[in-house]
Design an enzyme around this catalytic site. Structure first.
Site, PDB file in Angstrom:
ATOM      1  N   ASP B  84     -38.507  23.671  20.100  1.00  0.00           N
ATOM      2  CA  ASP B  84     -37.916  22.948  21.371  1.00  0.00           C
ATOM      3  C   ASP B  84     -37.069  23.977  22.091  1.00  0.00           C
ATOM      4  OD1 ASP B  84     -37.270  21.092  23.517  1.00  0.00           O
ATOM      5  OD2 ASP B  84     -36.450  19.668  22.154  1.00  0.00           O
ATOM      6  N   TRP B 109     -33.639  23.929  11.713  1.00  0.00           N
ATOM      7  CA  TRP B 109     -34.691  23.131  10.941  1.00  0.00           C
ATOM      8  C   TRP B 109     -36.039  23.932  10.453  1.00  0.00           C
ATOM      9  CZ3 TRP B 109     -39.063  19.633  12.065  1.00  0.00           C
ATOM     10  CH2 TRP B 109     -39.504  19.870  13.138  1.00  0.00           C
ATOM     11  N   ASP B 128     -31.994  28.946  16.192  1.00  0.00           N
ATOM     12  CA  ASP B 128     -31.566  29.369  17.476  1.00  0.00           C
ATOM     13  C   ASP B 128     -30.624  30.551  17.852  1.00  0.00           C
ATOM     14  OD1 ASP B 128     -32.749  26.832  18.285  1.00  0.00           O
ATOM     15  OD2 ASP B 128     -30.896  25.692  18.203  1.00  0.00           O
ATOM     16  N   ASN B 156     -36.123  18.042  16.390  1.00  0.00           N
ATOM     17  CA  ASN B 156     -36.083  19.472  17.381  1.00  0.00           C
ATOM     18  C   ASN B 156     -35.233  19.509  18.349  1.00  0.00           C
ATOM     19  OD1 ASN B 156     -37.672  18.379  19.255  1.00  0.00           O
ATOM     20  ND2 ASN B 156     -39.343  19.501  18.616  1.00  0.00           N
ATOM     21  N   ASP B 157     -34.514  18.211  18.825  1.00  0.00           N
ATOM     22  CA  ASP B 157     -33.758  18.210  20.001  1.00  0.00           C
ATOM     23  C   ASP B 157     -32.406  18.596  19.493  1.00  0.00           C
ATOM     24  OD1 ASP B 157     -35.740  17.080  21.479  1.00  0.00           O
ATOM     25  OD2 ASP B 157     -35.126  15.109  20.591  1.00  0.00           O
ATOM     26  N   VAL B 158     -31.997  18.848  18.416  1.00  0.00           N
ATOM     27  CA  VAL B 158     -30.665  18.994  18.123  1.00  0.00           C
ATOM     28  C   VAL B 158     -30.394  20.591  18.361  1.00  0.00           C
ATOM     29  CG1 VAL B 158     -29.302  19.616  15.818  1.00  0.00           C
ATOM     30  CG2 VAL B 158     -30.506  17.681  16.197  1.00  0.00           C
TER      31      VAL B 158
END
Lengths: 179, 180
Positions: B84, B109, B128, B156-158
């Site tokens: 994401d 993750w 990231d 996956n928004d974290v």
């Protein structure tokens, strides 16, 4: 060896070398080798390793270390928590262990033995017995749900330092950690 | 003087064999084999192969059915099944590499994606790259195996910029960390 095989070998070697230089400065993405001496502690060491990578390694790292992220470092230290029956049970009662998506207790015991005896290196006191499915089934009923996990960890770390001569740095999340 | 007598020897051998065995014994042994045979598929070897996950095309997610393994700057590249954000491959970095000036987060993750070349599942860490303004190129959102935010390790928004000097998100990499 014919010329094609020789060419392939040279290409593989070149690939390996350039891969090594590319990886410099990146986190280590490779799981450790499972020492032959501890393979017998797991029914399926390869499954235990991939379960760890899938369920735990995002935060704890494939080798058990993600310093300087604010996490308790597993690598070469987690075994000290096998010091007393209480601290041993603590490892199984941790929320993400007790409430793990792995419902098979034998599979979870394998995963935790991988954590303690492979990632923990030589930190487990001599003669430590591996976790069993029955032990996991029993302890995961008492998942730590209330209270401070950090305070509980500190209390048990102090006990391991006193009773099993664990290094004083076990109080910290990792060596050089601010807390 | 006794001479060599094969006939007597044969008779003696046969009589001894007949005395020590039972003709009905073969019936009981055959019966036992018939009853025992169906129990063998319960043995672990057979169960282990039966428990293998189903990776037939019908069992795959929409993403896995349309995934490709040639262009890592497209959202359909197989390793991006649960990414994401911006692809680092479009931002001056690569599949495993942060663009210059951005810093790899040590935590991430881990998703599970199927490689279309061999049909096997692999574990992918979505690390990231942090410390630079949002890249905002090749924005992708694969959601295979992703869950709600209250299971943060599978969401996956974290923004996974923890343990880095800055929490500013730049782009995401898709690092192969193991086989599923």
């Amino acid at each position: 060896m014919n010329s094609r095989a020789r060419l392939a070998a040279a290409a593989a070697l070149l690939g390996l070398l350039s891969f090594g230089t590319l990886r410099a400065g990146e986190p280590d993405n490779h799981s450790p080798e499972i020492p032959a001496a501890v393979r017998g502690m797991m029914a399926d060491p390869e499954l235990a390793q991939s379960d760890f990578v899938e369920q735990c390694a995002g935060c704890h790292g494939v080798r058990g270390s993600t310093v300087p992220a604010h996490l308790p470092e597993i690598k070469d230290r987690v075994g000290w928590f096998m010091c007393t029956p209480e601290s041993r049970a603590y490892l199984l009662r941790l929320p993400n262990v007790a409430h793990s998506r792995l419902t098979d207790n034998a599979q979870l015991a394998d995963l935790m033995n991988y954590v303690v005896f492979v990632l923990g290196g030589k930190s487990a006191p001599a003669g430590t017995k591996p976790f069993t499915a029955e032990e996991v089934a029993h302890e995961r009923q008492f998942a730590l749900t209330s209270g401070s996990l950090q305070a509980e960890r500190l209390r048990l770390a102090n006990e391991a330092i006193r009773k099993c001569r664990a290094p004083a740095s076990l109080r910290l999340q990792y060596l050089g950690s601010p807390q | 003087m006794k001479t060599f007598n094969p006939d007597a020897m044969g008779e003696k051998l046969l009589r001894r064999f007949a005395g020590g065995t039972s003709r009905r014994g073969i019936l009981s042994r055959l019966g036992l084999a018939l009853v025992a045979a169906p129990a063998f598929p319960l043995l672990p070897v057979s169960r282990a192969s039966a428990a293998k996950p189903d990776r037939s095309p019908e069992a795959k997610t929409t993403f896995a059915r349309n995934a490709q393994s040639t262009d890592d700057t497209k959202c359909t590249y197989w390793r991006y099944c649960a990414i994401d954000g911006s692809l680092c491959s479009c931002c001056g970095g690569g599949l495993n590499r942060c663009p210059p000036g951005a810093e790899h987060s040590p935590v991430s993750w881990v998703g599970t994606c199927i490689n279309p070349d061999d049909g096997r599942a692999y574990l992918i860490a979505y690390r990231d790259c942090c410390g630079k303004a949002y890249c905002n190129k090749c924005d992708c959102d694969g959601t295979d195996r992703e869950t709600q935010l209250y299971v943060p390790q599978l969401n996956n928004d974290v923004i996974w910029c923890f343990g880095t000097t800055s929490m500013e998100y730049h782009c995401s990499t898709a690092v192969l960390v193991g086989t599923a």
